[in-house]
Design an enzyme around this catalytic site. Structure first.
Site, short mmCIF file in Angstrom:
data_model
loop_
_atom_site.label_atom_id
_atom_site.label_comp_id
_atom_site.label_asym_id
_atom_site.label_seq_id
_atom_site.Cartn_x
_atom_site.Cartn_y
_atom_site.Cartn_z
N GLY A 206 0.84 -1.19 0.00
CA GLY A 206 0.00 0.00 0.00
C GLY A 206 0.87 1.24 0.00
O GLY A 206 2.02 1.19 -0.44
N GLU A 228 5.65 -3.40 0.93
CA GLU A 228 5.74 -3.10 -0.51
C GLU A 228 4.97 -1.81 -0.73
O GLU A 228 3.74 -1.80 -0.66
CB GLU A 228 5.10 -4.23 -1.34
CG GLU A 228 5.61 -5.63 -1.02
CD GLU A 228 7.07 -5.80 -1.38
OE1 GLU A 228 7.54 -5.14 -2.32
OE2 GLU A 228 7.74 -6.59 -0.70
N CYS A 262 1.99 -0.20 -8.95
CA CYS A 262 3.09 0.36 -8.16
C CYS A 262 4.33 0.54 -9.02
O CYS A 262 5.08 1.48 -8.84
CB CYS A 262 3.39 -0.54 -6.97
SG CYS A 262 3.70 -2.24 -7.44
P1 NAD Z 1 -3.35 2.46 1.47
O1 NAD Z 1 -2.04 2.53 2.17
O2 NAD Z 1 -4.28 3.62 1.63
O3 NAD Z 1 -4.18 1.18 1.94
C1 NAD Z 1 -3.67 -0.11 1.82
C2 NAD Z 1 -4.35 -1.02 2.82
O4 NAD Z 1 -3.97 -0.64 4.15
C3 NAD Z 1 -5.87 -0.99 2.79
O5 NAD Z 1 -6.34 -2.31 2.93
C4 NAD Z 1 -6.21 -0.15 4.01
O6 NAD Z 1 -7.49 -0.43 4.55
C5 NAD Z 1 -5.13 -0.58 4.97
N1 NAD Z 1 -4.86 0.36 6.07
C6 NAD Z 1 -5.07 1.70 6.12
N2 NAD Z 1 -4.65 2.19 7.30
C7 NAD Z 1 -4.16 1.16 8.02
C8 NAD Z 1 -3.55 1.03 9.30
N3 NAD Z 1 -3.35 2.10 10.10
N4 NAD Z 1 -3.13 -0.19 9.69
C9 NAD Z 1 -3.29 -1.26 8.89
N5 NAD Z 1 -3.87 -1.21 7.68
C10 NAD Z 1 -4.29 -0.01 7.24
O7 NAD Z 1 -3.01 2.19 -0.06
P2 NAD Z 1 -4.01 2.20 -1.29
O8 NAD Z 1 -4.39 3.63 -1.55
O9 NAD Z 1 -5.07 1.19 -1.06
O10 NAD Z 1 -3.06 1.65 -2.47
C11 NAD Z 1 -2.26 2.47 -3.29
C12 NAD Z 1 -0.82 2.40 -2.83
O11 NAD Z 1 -0.35 1.06 -2.84
C13 NAD Z 1 0.11 3.16 -3.77
O12 NAD Z 1 1.00 3.94 -3.00
C14 NAD Z 1 0.87 2.05 -4.48
O13 NAD Z 1 2.13 2.42 -4.95
C15 NAD Z 1 0.95 1.01 -3.43
N6 NAD Z 1 1.23 -0.30 -4.03
C16 NAD Z 1 2.46 -0.87 -3.86
C17 NAD Z 1 2.76 -2.10 -4.43
C18 NAD Z 1 4.12 -2.75 -4.27
O14 NAD Z 1 4.24 -3.97 -4.47
N7 NAD Z 1 5.16 -2.02 -3.94
C19 NAD Z 1 1.78 -2.76 -5.16
C20 NAD Z 1 0.53 -2.16 -5.31
C21 NAD Z 1 0.25 -0.93 -4.73
#
Ligand code: NAD
Length: 507
Positions: A206, A228, A262
């Site tokens: 995320g 990641e 990502c």
């Molecule tokens: P996000 O960080 O907002 O959310 C990701 C997940 O974390 C969701 O399931 C959310 O409910 C959960 N979450 C939120 N707050 C939390 C907390 N305090 N504790 C635990 N879990 C929590 O990300 P997003 O907007 O859903 O996704 C987009 C991001 O993901 C982009 O920055 C992208 O680059 C990244 N991404 C990275 C990869 C990789 O492999 N490096 C792959 C795909 C996406």
């Protein structure tokens, strides 16, 4: 919580917003079944994983429909999620026995040769997997199934934006009658935080901002984690590149899944000699993309963004760039439906602009002219992120040399995303793009294990060892002498008189 199709706005499903107590109870239950899952070994688990792979194949069309309903992806892209999942599960189901085999390393010194040494890979009991919304089925599979192959139980918390595909995965696992060692819990960030509070290892994908919160929470509990995170991947186009291939590859790398990948190309550096020609070709490719909403008839290349926040973020990056002097060659605004944003090429951009320095996660390709290779490398490395990069050149040696100067976790030469389909390679980000990595052959399952060291005697038992009580200086000196002889160099190896002085005449 209602789940929406972002392309049409219609409600496509409803899931519970699970409380911390519910998550704790789910993890408690997983703990009960995990020892048996570990005990059946990688071969027993392989049977269940391949059974699940069959289920995925049999349900591909339905699963792709669920993916499409909660993302508004074109049908061609929705089909990728279950296909990718099938491929990955096969690799880890078949490879786990070899990857987790106990090892018997050679002892480092003659003194240690009295033991047989064994390293055992024992899984963390419950792994928490937390995922974002860009690939609602493939993203969970990337980490859930290597963890299951390792012998861990898994609690999955998918994004609240796209939870339906993950729920289908968990239902499918139950439907094949597999041991109850995989559950999905749905909810907001608070539900994710409860996963972090209860799991023994946290695998998070995320944003960097959420990753930082998770790292802090894991440090409090002293549980390990792998993150990641976001990226701002550069593409470097050199004057000797096949410009047609580069322009097609970078258009795909920047626009696939509306740029919500990502490792999507988020900025492009082109050597001055070919800049004009490359920009013309790239713009033509991006302009040619067909944008819209299809169902199963596959009429479009690009769909909508995941939600309004994402569309607003992309618009902000474009608007800020234009206000600072950038030129939009194609796209630049909202498309005519839902949250969709037009595929966009920007020029006259630089490193003072948010579209070049912040993660956009949308369909924009800012392109910059550079004097030479050295300037391209310097600008590519000028980022807080370090996920991946691509280099476009006809000279393989030059590409390989440049790859080793880029501060990123993966480099594709004359390609995009290739590393993502090579599970034998690690996929991890440097800098603010992550901590740790997924996959990488054996490491992809070993990361979900604790290493246990076991020593077993190879010589018949004696009443006691040389160094046990009561202390004897002469026996100790024999031991220290052997250690020096085996490990030191030159005359120091055999300098017995210096050693004897340490004994001070004591028996
Ligand atoms: P996000 O960080 O907002 O959310 C990701 C997940 O974390 C969701 O399931 C959310 O409910 C959960 N979450 C939120 N707050 C939390 C907390 N305090 N504790 C635990 N879990 C929590 O990300 P997003 O907007 O859903 O996704 C987009 C991001 O993901 C982009 O920055 C992208 O680059 C990244 N991404 C990275 C990869 C990789 O492999 N490096 C792959 C795909 C996406």
């Amino acid at each position: 919580m209602d789940v929406h199709n972002p392309g049409t706005g219609e409600i496509v499903g409803t899931v519970p917003n699970e409380t911390s107590a519910a998550v704790a109870a789910t993890v408690q239950e997983l703990r009960l079944y995990q020892p048996e899952w570990e005990a059946i070994g990688p071969k027993g688990r392989k049977a269940w994983l391949l059974e699940f792979q069959d289920w995925l194949i049999d349900n591909t069309e339905r699963l792709a429909s669920v993916v499409q309903s909660e993302t508004a992806k074109p049908w061609a892209e929705a089909l990728i999620d279950p296909g990718f999942a099938t491929d990955l599960i096969g690799y880890y189901a078949r490879g786990a026995a070899e990857f987790l085999a106990e090892e018997h390393p050679s002892p480092h010194s003659p003194l240690a040769r009295v033991k047989r040494l064994t390293t055992v890979y024992r899984p963390y009991p419950v792994v928490g997997v937390i995922t974002p919304w860009n690939f609602p089925l493939a993203m969970p599979v990337m980490d859930v199934f290597p963890a299951l192959a390792a012998g861990a139980a898994v609690v999955l918390k998918p994004s609240e934006v796209t939870p339906l595909s993950a729920v289908e995965l968990a239902k499918g696992w139950a439907a094949i009658g597999a041991p109850p060692v995989f559950s999905a819990v749905t909810g907001t960030g608070a539900t994710g935080a409860a996963v972090v509070d209860n799991a023994d290892f946290v695998q998070f994908t995320g944003s960097t901002a959420t990753g930082r919160k998770i790292a802090t929470a894991c440090a409090e509990r002293m549980v390990p984690y792998s993150l990641e995170l976001g990226g701002k991947d550069p593409a470097i186009v050199l004057a000797d590149a096949d410009l047609d291939r580069a322009a097609h590859g970078i258009a795909f790398g920047g626009m696939f899944n509306s740029g919500q990948v990502c490792i999507s190309v988020e900025r492009v550096y082109v050597e001055a000699a070919v800049y004009d020609e490359f920009v013309t070709k790239l713009t033509a490719n991006v302009e040619a993309l067909r944008q819209g909403i299809d169902r199963h008839d596959s009429r479009f290349d690009i769909g909508a963004l995941a939600n309004e926040n994402q569309a607003a973020l992309v618009q902000r990056h474009v608007d800020e760039a234009v206000a600072a002097g950038a030129t939009v060659l194609t796209g630049g605004g909202r498309a005519a439906f839902g949250t969709a944003f037009e595929p966009t090429v920007l020029v006259d951009v630089d490193h003072t602009m948010s579209c070049v320095t912040e993660e956009t996660f949308g369909p924009t390709l800012p392109v910059m002219k550079v004097a030479d290779e050295a300037e391209a490398i310097r600008l590519a490395n000028d980022s807080v992120y370090g996920l991946s990069a691509s280099v476009w050149t006809d000279d393989k040696a030059r590409g390989a040399r440049i790859a080793r100067q880029l501060d990123v976790g993966a480099v594709n030469i004359n390609d995009v995303f290739a590393n993502l389909f090579s599970y034998a390679l690690p996929m991890g980000g440097w800098g603010l793009s992550g901590v740790g990595a997924r996959w990488g052959g054996a490491n992809g399952v070993r990361k979900y294990c604790r290493q246990q060291a076991i020593t077993t005697p190879l010589v018949p038992p004696r009443p006691k060892e040389l160094f046990w009580y009561p202390y004897s200086m002469s026996k100790l000196l024999v031991m220290l002498g052997i250690m020096r002889a085996a490990g030191a160099r030159g005359l120091r190896r055999l300098n017995v008189s210096a050693l004897l002085k340490l004994g001070g005449g004591t028996k």
